[in-house]
Design an enzyme around this catalytic site. Structure first.
Site, PDB file in Angstrom:
ATOM      1  CD1 TRP A  50      13.877  35.430  42.289  1.00 20.41           C
ATOM      2  CD2 TRP A  50      15.607  35.985  40.865  1.00 20.41           C
ATOM      3  NE1 TRP A  50      14.186  36.946  42.229  1.00 20.41           N
ATOM      4  CE2 TRP A  50      15.083  37.027  41.438  1.00 20.41           C
ATOM      5  CE3 TRP A  50      16.684  36.087  39.861  1.00 20.41           C
ATOM      6  CZ2 TRP A  50      15.921  38.490  41.083  1.00 20.41           C
ATOM      7  CZ3 TRP A  50      17.323  37.211  39.683  1.00 20.41           C
ATOM      8  CH2 TRP A  50      16.855  38.352  40.171  1.00 20.41           C
ATOM      9  CG  PHE A  67      40.689  46.197  29.824  1.00 19.01           C
ATOM     10  CD1 PHE A  67      41.375  46.899  30.462  1.00 19.01           C
ATOM     11  CD2 PHE A  67      40.234  46.708  28.675  1.00 19.01           C
ATOM     12  CE1 PHE A  67      41.557  48.369  30.306  1.00 19.01           C
ATOM     13  CE2 PHE A  67      40.333  48.092  28.242  1.00 19.01           C
ATOM     14  CZ  PHE A  67      40.999  48.938  29.255  1.00 19.01           C
ATOM     15  CB  THR A  68      37.598  48.399  32.777  1.00 13.96           C
ATOM     16  OG1 THR A  68      36.377  48.143  32.464  1.00 13.96           O
ATOM     17  CG2 THR A  68      38.282  49.359  31.798  1.00 13.96           C
TER      18      THR A  68
END
Length: 194
Positions: A50, A67-68
């Site tokens: 990280w 788009f889902t």
């Protein structure tokens, strides 16, 4: 790949699945570009997790219009009315790619084929999946969707359900009756609305 033909690929980097909402503006686009390119999800040279961004590591970015991600469930049926309409979304998506390329190295930004039925193969290292959203704007009650309004009504209904019948609540309590509770000795029922 589209129709069995590979149209794009990357090595190490980020696969960005981008869901474009009706409410998205240039402000959200710029925010997402900054977040994606600066998100510290990779390890540094000493192995510290990280610590590094895709730009720090000079890795690639593959963008796929999705788009889902704007799905709202109506029972068990997906509803996509919050997704930006196709023509408008394609322009927004192309602008998003252009902004990524300007902010980073154009040759390291790849994409799928907008609107195509794609087979996306992702080797998720870790696996690590992070959901990024643009900062929430203050919500104007006039702009709440029908579903949000229904949900609010349900919540109000749940909080107004009395714990006792009206007759029992309004009946005078006998202070000598051991079953009559004043609420001071562990009675957790709520007699008052919040």
């Amino acid at each position: 790949s589209v129709g069995g033909e590979q149209i794009s690929s990357i090595g190490r980097g980020l696969c960005v699945l981008l869901g474009i909402s009706l409410e998205d503006t240039q402000r959200e686009l710029e925010h997402m570009v900054r977040k994606i390119l600066n998100l510290r999800v990779f390890e540094d040279e000493s192995g510290k997790h990280w610590s590094k961004s895709v730009m720090d590591k000079q890795y690639e970015v593959l963008c796929v219009s999705q788009f889902t991600l704007q799905c709202i469930l109506k029972g068990n049926k997906p509803d996509y009315h919050m997704a930006m309409p196709t023509e408008q979304a394609e322009c927004f998506y192309n602008n998003f790619l252009e902004q990524l390329r300007k902010a980073y190295k154009p040759e390291l930004i790849k994409d799928g084929k907008f609107g195509a039925y794609m087979q996306v193969h992702i080797q998720n290292d870790g696996p690590v999946t992070i959901e990024l959203e643009s900062p929430a704007a203050t919500v104007d009650p006039k702009q709440l969707t029908k579903l949000e309004k229904q949900q609010q009504r349900k919540e109000k209904t749940r909080t107004k359900v009395p714990s006792e019948s009206s007759r029992e609540r309004n009946a005078p309590r006998n202070k000598d009756d051991p079953s009559a509770s004043s609420g001071a000795e562990g009675d957790v029922s709520s007699e008052r609305e919040p």
